[in-house]
Every structure is written in C-alpha cells, then in structure tokens.
Design an enzyme around this catalytic site. Sequence first.
Site, PDB file in Angstrom:
ATOM      1  CB  SER B 340      -0.909  -0.012   1.231  1.00  8.86           C
ATOM      2  OG  SER B 340      -1.402   1.265   1.489  1.00  8.86           O
ATOM      3  CD1 TRP B 343      -1.873   1.798  -5.781  1.00  2.94           C
ATOM      4  CD2 TRP B 343      -2.086   3.534  -4.397  1.00  2.94           C
ATOM      5  NE1 TRP B 343      -2.879   2.591  -6.264  1.00  2.94           N
ATOM      6  CE2 TRP B 343      -3.036   3.669  -5.431  1.00  2.94           C
ATOM      7  CE3 TRP B 343      -2.036   4.508  -3.404  1.00  2.94           C
ATOM      8  CZ2 TRP B 343      -3.920   4.733  -5.499  1.00  2.94           C
ATOM      9  CZ3 TRP B 343      -2.915   5.577  -3.476  1.00  2.94           C
ATOM     10  CH2 TRP B 343      -3.831   5.675  -4.510  1.00  2.94           C
ATOM     11  CG  HIS B 344       0.101   6.085  -0.850  1.00  2.30           C
ATOM     12  ND1 HIS B 344      -0.264   4.909  -0.251  1.00  2.30           N
ATOM     13  CD2 HIS B 344      -0.953   6.917  -0.693  1.00  2.30           C
ATOM     14  CE1 HIS B 344      -1.481   5.027   0.251  1.00  2.30           C
ATOM     15  NE2 HIS B 344      -1.932   6.235  -0.013  1.00  2.30           N
ATOM     16  N   GLY B 345       3.731   5.791  -3.703  1.00  7.19           N
ATOM     17  CA  GLY B 345       4.887   6.372  -4.365  1.00  7.19           C
ATOM     18  C   GLY B 345       5.986   5.344  -4.494  1.00  7.19           C
ATOM     19  CG  PHE B 508      -0.071   9.432  -4.513  1.00 11.75           C
ATOM     20  CD1 PHE B 508       1.306   9.580  -4.444  1.00 11.75           C
ATOM     21  CD2 PHE B 508      -0.848   9.959  -3.518  1.00 11.75           C
ATOM     22  CE1 PHE B 508       1.886  10.240  -3.374  1.00 11.75           C
ATOM     23  CE2 PHE B 508      -0.273  10.613  -2.444  1.00 11.75           C
ATOM     24  CZ  PHE B 508       1.087  10.760  -2.377  1.00 11.75           C
TER      25      PHE B 508
END
Lengths: 381, 508
Positions: B340, B343-345, B508
């Site tokens: 997770s 996923w953001h960066g 993102f």
Amino acid sequence: MPLYRKPKRDTSEGVDGPFGFLGWVLVRALPVVLAVSIVTVGVDPANLFRGPTYERGIATLLAEGANVAAIGNHDDRLVQRYLTAELEQSPQVLVLGSSRAMQIRSDVAGDRRFFNASVSEAALEDLEAIAELYLESDPPPEVVVLGVDLWDLKRTDALTAWKTLSAERDLMLARAGRDTSSSGTDRWERWRRYAQALSPSYFQESSRRLIRSLTGIAPARSVYYATDETESDVPVKLADGSLVYDQAMRLRSPEETDRMALEYGVKWRDKIDEVGRLEPDRQAEFEDLVDQLRASETTVVIYLGPYHPTTYSYFLRERDLRIGGEVEDYLRSMAAARNIQVLGSYDPERAGVAAEDFFDALHVRESGANKIFAEWEESGS
Amino acid sequence: MTFTSPSFLLFLFASFALYWALPMRWRWPVLLGAGYLLYLSTGPAYFPVLVFVTLTTYASGRILAAHGRARTADASGLPEAPAAMRWPLALALTVGLAPLALFKYTGFVTGSLASAAHWLGVAPSAAAGLASLGERSHTLLLPLGISFYTFKALSYLIEVARDPARVERHLGRYALSISFFPQIFAGPIERPHALLAQIEQGRQFDRVRASEGLNQLAVGLFKKLVIADRLAPLVNQVYGDLNAHTGLPLLLALFGFSLQIYFDFAGYSDIANGTARLFGFDGMENFRRPYFARSFREFWHRWHISLSTWFRDYLYFPLGGNRVGPSRHAINVLATFVISGLWHGAAWTFAFWGAMHGGFLIGEMYLSRATDRVRARRRTLPSLPRPVWSVLVFTLTSVAWVFFRAPTLDDAFFLLGHVATGIAGQLSSLDALAGTLSTMGLTAKSGLVLGVSLTGVLIAEIMQERGQWGSFWSARPGWQRAAAMYALVGSILLVGAFGQNSFLYFQF
C-alpha cells in the site's frame, strides 16, 4: 457522517427537475456573484476596467522628467508606448529587462541620456516590442542593455503581459524577416480582463484594498503623484525609469531576505531547470533581436541579474544545479562570437555581489547593480 | 482545469445542463465525454494511456468471462477466483498493470537493483546500466490518476474472474466506469460494479441528492482552499530545507502535514462525491473523521476507505487475512501495508511509511491479545480515557507521515531527531516564538485563518462523531441554514488560497 447538512426537503420545495434546481441555485448564487463583481469592479486595484488614462498620466509625468510615486497596479507596457510617443529626446543608453533589471540607474551611464524601460514579468517578446518602440525614435539608442532572464529562451504561456505590445513585437519580427502570422495578437484579451470581475484572487485583493480604505489605512486604489523625493514609504518610479521600492522592502532585514531566498529555492526546487530550458527557436529569435539592434548601429550589452547566494547554493546543494547554467553558457558563447560585453552572472559569486545586495531571491539592490556595472564603467563603454 | 479553478465550475454546470437535458440513453456519452475532456484539459500526452488501460482491461474482462463460463460454470460467487481462472487472471492483471509499472516503478526498481548491486560489489557494468536506465525513466512523467484508474480496472477484472456473469459487455459504459469524471484524478477508487450498476440503471434527478451534493462540494472546497492550501506553504518551507530548521518549525511541520494531507484529500473526496451526486450518482465515502480513531485498526476503517478496502479485499484476504497463524497473520498485515505504501509512491520512504503502519497494527494486535489475557485473569485493567487513545494514534500517525512526506529516509530521521532541539528557547518568550514562526513564513493572517477554520472544523467533527450534526441543522430555521452556507462560500472567496497547489493525491 460527512461535514455537510442534509437539507430538509422543504428548502427547495417547488423545485422540480434539474433545470428548476439549476435556476434555484443560480438565484441563490446571484447575491454572491453580485457582491464579488461590485467589489472587484468598484475597487479595481489593477485598473482593469478603467481604460488607459492611468498609464497615460504616468507616461506624461515621466516624459516631463518627474519622479512618480505610489503607482499602483498598471500595465507598464502601455506606459512605454505612451512615453515613447511623448519623449522629445530618445535615450542614449536604454535598459530592457524585467523587474530584475529595474535597479539599474542613470548613474551607470555617466553623462549620457539614460532610460530604464524594464517592465515587470518581462519575456523575450517584451524585449523585442520595447526595443522596437525605441528603435523607431531618431536617433536610436547608442547602447541597449538587454537584461536576459533564464526563462527568456523558452516559450511559455505563463507570461502574457507582452501581448499589449504585440503590434510592436510584430514589427520587430518583420524587421528580422520573420513570419508574424502566429504572433500574439490576443482577440480574447478584453474578455479575459472582464472575466476578472469574477476572479476569486482579484476579489480577495479588491476586498483587502476596500477594508484598508474603509479603516483609513490606505486608499482603495493607488493615486500616483509627481515627487522630488527618490525614497518614500511607497514605491517611486524615478524619472530615469528605474524603480525605488517602498520602505518596507528597502528596510527588509537580512534574515527575512534570507528566508525569502530559501523559500524561492524550495518553491522552484524541481522546476527551475524547466524554467531555464533552452529552445533553439527562441535562441534564434533572441539572436535576431541582437542582430537587429546591431544593424541599427546600437551597441548591445547583455546583463545577467544574479540570484541570492542562499538560493544559488540551495540549488547547488539540493540539485547539484547551477541556476541558469546552460542559458548563461549559451549567452556567453553567443556574445563572444559577436564581441558583445556580458555584465553580471546568474552566479552571485561570479557577479561579485553578496547577500546584502539583495531584496529577495532574485532582485538585486541598487548596490548590487552598481557593483556589476562598475566593470562596465571601468571598461569605458 | 482542476477542481478548484473557476473554469471547473463552468464546466460542471455546462455538463450538468447537457446531461439532464438529454434523454437517458444519451447521458452516459455526455459523462464519458466530460471525463475525457477534463482529462485532456490537463494535457493530451497521457490520454492514450487511459484509453489503453480501458481497452485492454475491457478486452481482458470479456476473455476472462468467456473462459470462466466455459470452465467454472458452477463456481460463481466465490470469494476468490476459482483455480482454473488464476493464470488467465494473472495474465489479465499483468497487462492491466503494465502501464502503471512502466511509468511509476521502472526507475524505482532499476535504481534499487543498481544500488543493491553496487553495494554488494557485483556486476559493476550491469549496475551502471541499471542506474542509467533508472535515470532515464525518471524523465517519464506519471500520467495523472493512473494509480486510481488502474486499480479500478484491476478490481473489475478480479470480480469478473470470481463471477463471469459480472462482465460488462458495453464498452462505452465500461469506459465511463473507469473514467467517471468526478473520480478520474484521485478516486475514490469506486468498485466498477457499484458504478456500473448505477450507470445501467440510469439516474433520475433527485433534488435532495443534488442539494446534498452541492453542499458537500462547497465543504470540500473549504477544506482544500482555506485549510490545506494555507498549511501547504508552511509545511513546504520546512520540508524543502530541513537542515535549516530545528525544534518548533519541525514539530509544526510534522503535525501540519498530518492536517494538510487530511484536509487536502478529504476535501478532494468531498468535491468528487458532491459532484457525482449532482449527476445522480452515490460515491463511496472515503474519509470518516480518521483522526478521531482510537486504534490503528479503526484509523484504517476511517482513512482513504476506498483504497484500504481495496487492499483488504484484493490482497489481504487472498493472502489469508487473519484466518492463519499469528506469525503468518503479521506477515500478511505487513505485506499489505508495504505494498500500500508503494502504491502511494515509488520510493523507500513510502514503503517505510507502510511498514510503520503495518508495525503499528501488529503491535496493537499483540497488545490487544495481551490485555485480553490479563483481563481474563484479573477481570479489571486500568484503561486510558478514549481521547487519550485518539491523541496517541494521531501522534504516531503524524510521525509516520514524516516518512511519507520527507524526500529521503535520512531527511525523515533528521526531522525526528531534531524535533526537540532548541524548542525550550523557541518557546521562551513571545518574541522568540514570533521569530521562529516567521522563519516558517507564518503570517498573522494565515495563523488567524487557520486557527479559526481548524477550530470550526473540529467542533463540526465532534458534533458529527456524536451524531448531533444533522439534528443541529435540522432544528435551525431556513434563514440560518442559508446564512451558514453563504458564510462558508464567503470564507472560501475571501480567504481561500486560489491557484496555488494541486491536490496532493494527484501525484499518485
């Protein structure tokens, strides 16, 4: 539960269907729209809705040789147009550039007639248009100092103020045999100006002015006046075209200046190399401008306004990047090929200026400009 | 054109008028066109990527459904894809994920491999090649919203693999579910079938829903423009040059970013859901006052709900969730949160942020078991008041956000290591305090606006938490409700920070 009120059914009772609802919304939005437009058009701090009389008055005072104090937001391109129409004698030494060149004063020109025609947020198009205004005078300037910013050699839609002088720019392009069909005559300019009546940012500035006016702190709109003073608690545009900032800016502490220099670095950390990108088309256009000036027997000098040492070292440290490095390298090689003198540098150390010579990240004080032009005076140019 | 620009309001009302003016069968093209127009308005370069993801996942869905009907006629409704569907699904997911992997993770993966090879001293020429590839890939700009629309498409494929009957045959309606314009840039990551059901059903105008949508939109603008965008310059000033600060500015930046990211993204979600309601659609609630959470488990039931439930449904549960032994459960939690984070960066800071949250949840799980055991023996155990737990969770969450926001892990550790340095001196007098705050660029006006706004929102959220908000406003006469709305709009116009910052989650 979200942060909003669930309205009772009776608040929009009688509103049936989407278009009834749309009308209901528009009627309720009307007081807001009216309030915003009345304040913005009524206060109009940038004189967007009042025609060119404001700029014409400034030009007349400057043409008469007066310093002009307390000039509010205005179109300084228009001032240049009116001023060149009123000038009896054209300047021998002319400075063109952005606000970064506005601290260059007549002292640097010795006994020669001098005028600093720099305008705020200048782009290459401004240099072309204003150069055209002065080349039309007789005789044309002996020396033109071109203050080149790192964004001048890249096409940008962010700087649009030059479009006021798009006709003059077209003439300069035509001098160089360039196509003017794609030039920037802005058919929508008037409508965009009118749209400012509903601009939130313009509304905020108008409201701030209105509150200051109602509380007696300052007039809602700036009323300029001719003055013998060169320094004041308001900005003064000197008769030589250069600018003396207001007292708050002049007396800004070194700590505050340093903070602003750092803030600029942070803001532009990942964008500065894009700002200073070189585009071959723009390089060719700039070289055409230089060549046209030289064709009019005008000596061209290139001025590179330095950046604050804190800003410059921030980019070196964080990005291993010399601000405007590629642009400066190009300008120096182009100038060397034409035997053109280059004064200053985007690098403060190379320009010979220190932190105390700055107002903020990218504007040198008069002391900084004088240090840079000392080299010019010594060379007897 | 962003959601906070005046031009978006014009676009919104034009779309609204056209959408409701046309017969129902023509409404989906209006919405799809609006989505594509809005996307193109930010630059045409990456529009083909959106189209590619839409077309490939649509085709993959059709193929998966055909394959699934042939092989697993009796397996519909399974919580996981039946075994016969796993390889076709994996292939479909790989194709759907390819653009995201290319644009977002190439530089990260090659750079990390190059660093590892360099550190281990193996294959120097290969390491140099990888490093060069990583450098080049950084010149690729991330297509706007790619993480969001890709995850929407992936959840569609997984659902189709689980139940082939859920396939959408109509390309236009499928494309709309991926590119629904209120959600196109940053979610909420609506499950496509929730949206598809509403699209297929057709929307009837409901003025109450539309009124709610308009109010929600205004509240979202307030959160974004008045709070988040006023906090942004203060936070950016400190994070932009951490070495220049110690003590109070670091502390304020630490908590300031917690508030900024909440109001930025919750504001965006309110605008997105409010806009959807104007067109008759109900979007997924994305935030439920997360900083009131009294545990990390509760926090993740309240924060970015559409993403946390996505990872729960499509990663954590398939890994085994909590139906496994304690160690495996802990690994499942940690893996879910690290992914997770990524996923953001595509950076180790984001992975570390995810690992911290995984660690918090695992710690909380063991603590809960330990206290249960103690309670089972002694029956009573002193417990802290609820607000203390909320403050604790907020503080630890804010510490984790440092890794999310800081450019590097070193920077994050620097901030945490210097957050107390010199703070006594900075608080020793009003002059010292004012001087310190001015180094952050905090003006009296911004301080006042932020103080009043945050206090107002805190009161509102406390009332919502207690279930008093709706009844409070229902009891007010109409003119008071209207006055409140005018005050909200007036405050946005007067003190909103217009044209300064795009939404944080757009990156993102």
